[in-house]
Design a protein around this motif. Sequence first.
Motif, PDB file in Angstrom:
ATOM      1  N   PHE A  26       3.233 -15.527 -58.653  1.00 61.41           N
ATOM      2  CA  PHE A  26       4.187 -16.559 -59.056  1.00 61.41           C
ATOM      3  C   PHE A  26       4.440 -16.511 -60.555  1.00 61.41           C
ATOM      4  N   LEU A  27       3.375 -16.408 -61.351  1.00 62.66           N
ATOM      5  CA  LEU A  27       3.522 -16.427 -62.803  1.00 62.66           C
ATOM      6  C   LEU A  27       4.299 -15.218 -63.310  1.00 62.66           C
ATOM      7  N   LEU A  28       3.977 -14.034 -62.800  1.00 56.68           N
ATOM      8  CA  LEU A  28       4.645 -12.830 -63.291  1.00 56.68           C
ATOM      9  C   LEU A  28       6.091 -12.758 -62.785  1.00 56.68           C
ATOM     10  N   ALA A  34       9.728   2.376 -58.192  1.00 61.13           N
ATOM     11  CA  ALA A  34       8.452   2.325 -57.477  1.00 61.13           C
ATOM     12  C   ALA A  34       7.256   2.392 -58.428  1.00 61.13           C
ATOM     13  N   GLY A  35       7.279   3.292 -59.423  1.00 57.46           N
ATOM     14  CA  GLY A  35       6.149   3.403 -60.336  1.00 57.46           C
ATOM     15  C   GLY A  35       5.968   2.159 -61.181  1.00 57.46           C
ATOM     16  N   GLN A  36       7.061   1.627 -61.669  1.00 54.51           N
ATOM     17  CA  GLN A  36       7.005   0.421 -62.485  1.00 54.51           C
ATOM     18  C   GLN A  36       6.513  -0.768 -61.663  1.00 54.51           C
ATOM     19  N   ILE A  37       7.000  -0.891 -60.451  1.00 58.36           N
ATOM     20  CA  ILE A  37       6.578  -1.983 -59.579  1.00 58.36           C
ATOM     21  C   ILE A  37       5.104  -1.861 -59.247  1.00 58.36           C
ATOM     22  N   GLU A  38       4.644  -0.649 -59.029  1.00 54.67           N
ATOM     23  CA  GLU A  38       3.226  -0.436 -58.723  1.00 54.67           C
ATOM     24  C   GLU A  38       2.350  -0.903 -59.878  1.00 54.67           C
ATOM     25  N   ARG A  39       2.762  -0.628 -61.104  1.00 54.51           N
ATOM     26  CA  ARG A  39       1.979  -1.063 -62.267  1.00 54.51           C
ATOM     27  C   ARG A  39       1.986  -2.585 -62.399  1.00 54.51           C
ATOM     28  N   LEU A  40       3.136  -3.210 -62.165  1.00 53.70           N
ATOM     29  CA  LEU A  40       3.202  -4.673 -62.203  1.00 53.70           C
ATOM     30  C   LEU A  40       2.337  -5.282 -61.107  1.00 53.70           C
ATOM     31  N   GLU A  79      10.023  -6.442 -73.046  1.00 64.28           N
ATOM     32  CA  GLU A  79       9.734  -5.010 -72.999  1.00 64.28           C
ATOM     33  C   GLU A  79       8.268  -4.771 -72.648  1.00 64.28           C
ATOM     34  N   GLN A  80       7.377  -5.617 -73.176  1.00 67.43           N
ATOM     35  CA  GLN A  80       5.954  -5.491 -72.882  1.00 67.43           C
ATOM     36  C   GLN A  80       5.675  -5.829 -71.422  1.00 67.43           C
ATOM     37  N   VAL A  81       6.318  -6.865 -70.930  1.00 66.53           N
ATOM     38  CA  VAL A  81       6.140  -7.246 -69.525  1.00 66.53           C
ATOM     39  C   VAL A  81       6.638  -6.128 -68.609  1.00 66.53           C
ATOM     40  N   LEU A  82       7.787  -5.564 -68.927  1.00 72.75           N
ATOM     41  CA  LEU A  82       8.359  -4.517 -68.086  1.00 72.75           C
ATOM     42  C   LEU A  82       7.471  -3.279 -68.035  1.00 72.75           C
ATOM     43  N   MET A  83       6.691  -3.057 -69.089  1.00 73.58           N
ATOM     44  CA  MET A  83       5.757  -1.932 -69.105  1.00 73.58           C
ATOM     45  C   MET A  83       4.449  -2.273 -68.402  1.00 73.58           C
ATOM     46  N   ALA A  84       4.355  -3.513 -67.859  1.00 73.25           N
ATOM     47  CA  ALA A  84       3.161  -4.000 -67.166  1.00 73.25           C
ATOM     48  C   ALA A  84       1.967  -4.109 -68.106  1.00 73.25           C
ATOM     49  N   ASP A  85       2.253  -4.240 -69.411  1.00 69.32           N
ATOM     50  CA  ASP A  85       1.194  -4.465 -70.391  1.00 69.32           C
ATOM     51  C   ASP A  85       0.975  -5.976 -70.502  1.00 69.32           C
ATOM     52  N   VAL A  86       0.483  -6.552 -69.413  1.00 64.45           N
ATOM     53  CA  VAL A  86       0.362  -8.007 -69.286  1.00 64.45           C
ATOM     54  C   VAL A  86      -0.999  -8.445 -69.803  1.00 64.45           C
ATOM     55  N   ARG A  87      -1.004  -9.339 -70.771  1.00 66.36           N
ATOM     56  CA  ARG A  87      -2.247  -9.850 -71.341  1.00 66.36           C
ATOM     57  C   ARG A  87      -2.484 -11.263 -70.808  1.00 66.36           C
ATOM     58  N   ASP A 139      -0.293  -3.900 -59.771  1.00 66.67           N
ATOM     59  CA  ASP A 139      -1.694  -3.719 -60.172  1.00 66.67           C
ATOM     60  C   ASP A 139      -2.129  -4.782 -61.178  1.00 66.67           C
ATOM     61  N   ALA A 140      -1.216  -5.187 -62.071  1.00 67.88           N
ATOM     62  CA  ALA A 140      -1.542  -6.216 -63.057  1.00 67.88           C
ATOM     63  C   ALA A 140      -1.846  -7.549 -62.382  1.00 67.88           C
ATOM     64  N   VAL A 141      -1.107  -7.842 -61.327  1.00 72.58           N
ATOM     65  CA  VAL A 141      -1.359  -9.066 -60.555  1.00 72.58           C
ATOM     66  C   VAL A 141      -2.694  -8.968 -59.824  1.00 72.58           C
ATOM     67  N   MET A 142      -2.889  -7.879 -59.112  1.00 76.25           N
ATOM     68  CA  MET A 142      -4.082  -7.734 -58.283  1.00 76.25           C
ATOM     69  C   MET A 142      -5.362  -7.708 -59.112  1.00 76.25           C
ATOM     70  N   ALA A 143      -5.331  -7.014 -60.250  1.00 73.41           N
ATOM     71  CA  ALA A 143      -6.531  -6.920 -61.077  1.00 73.41           C
ATOM     72  C   ALA A 143      -6.952  -8.288 -61.603  1.00 73.41           C
ATOM     73  N   GLN A 144      -5.980  -9.085 -62.065  1.00 67.84           N
ATOM     74  CA  GLN A 144      -6.336 -10.399 -62.578  1.00 67.84           C
ATOM     75  C   GLN A 144      -6.773 -11.338 -61.461  1.00 67.84           C
ATOM     76  N   ALA A 145      -6.162 -11.207 -60.293  1.00 71.94           N
ATOM     77  CA  ALA A 145      -6.532 -12.059 -59.161  1.00 71.94           C
ATOM     78  C   ALA A 145      -7.956 -11.803 -58.687  1.00 71.94           C
ATOM     79  N   ARG A 146      -8.508 -10.637 -59.036  1.00 73.37           N
ATOM     80  CA  ARG A 146      -9.867 -10.286 -58.608  1.00 73.37           C
ATOM     81  C   ARG A 146     -10.933 -10.647 -59.638  1.00 73.37           C
TER      82      ARG A 146
END
Length: 198
Positions: free
Chosen positions: A65-67, A24-30, A177-185, A32-39
């Motif tokens: 879709f991308l993530l 749940a925590g990991q999914i929430e961070r991923l 590993e970076q993607v899984l940590m939701a450190d998406v650039r 958030d990465a989608v939502m923040a960029q979409a905004r």
Amino acid sequence: MAVTGPVSREDVCMFGWFRRDRNAGQIERLNDAVMAQARQPFFYSDLEVPDTIEGRFEMVAVHAFLLVRRLDSGPEPGPDLARDLTDAIFSRFEIALRETGVSDIAVPKRMKKLASSYLGRAQAYGQGLAAENRDLLPTALARNILGIDDGQVPEQSVIMASYVRAADDALARMPMEQVLMADVRWPDVSKLQSGQRP
């Protein structure tokens, strides 16, 4: 099943949000990465994405879709997280519908429509990225995001297509590993011009 190939409505677990609480925590961070960029304001101010519920849905759909595509391309737990991320995104859509006053009776029907729309877009964008015809992706983006369905490809959708390709490339190069940590650039779309990469 991945959402980057042939899909059906049943591929989205409509009534099984967060089947695996351990992520749940990991999914929430991923998520958030989608939502923040979409905004990002640039999409709405410069690329003329409608600043509406529908327009925001379209931008979430592109980035989800991308993530999801990147997660699904790797070994476990990537594909497993891809499915959970899709569920989590639709869970937020359901909450948003209820907050806007959609009745309990109407929510399931609206959610099925959203799921069908998302899966159709994911398939179209995946085909657009894979196609030799470079017009396929901007045409799909123009149709879905700008509502232009007459075959015309405005400058905004060409720029958006360049952004989507750049984001797909960036995610593909990013260590899992970076993607899984939701450190998406994500690429900086504000630096993009038609046909160029950010």
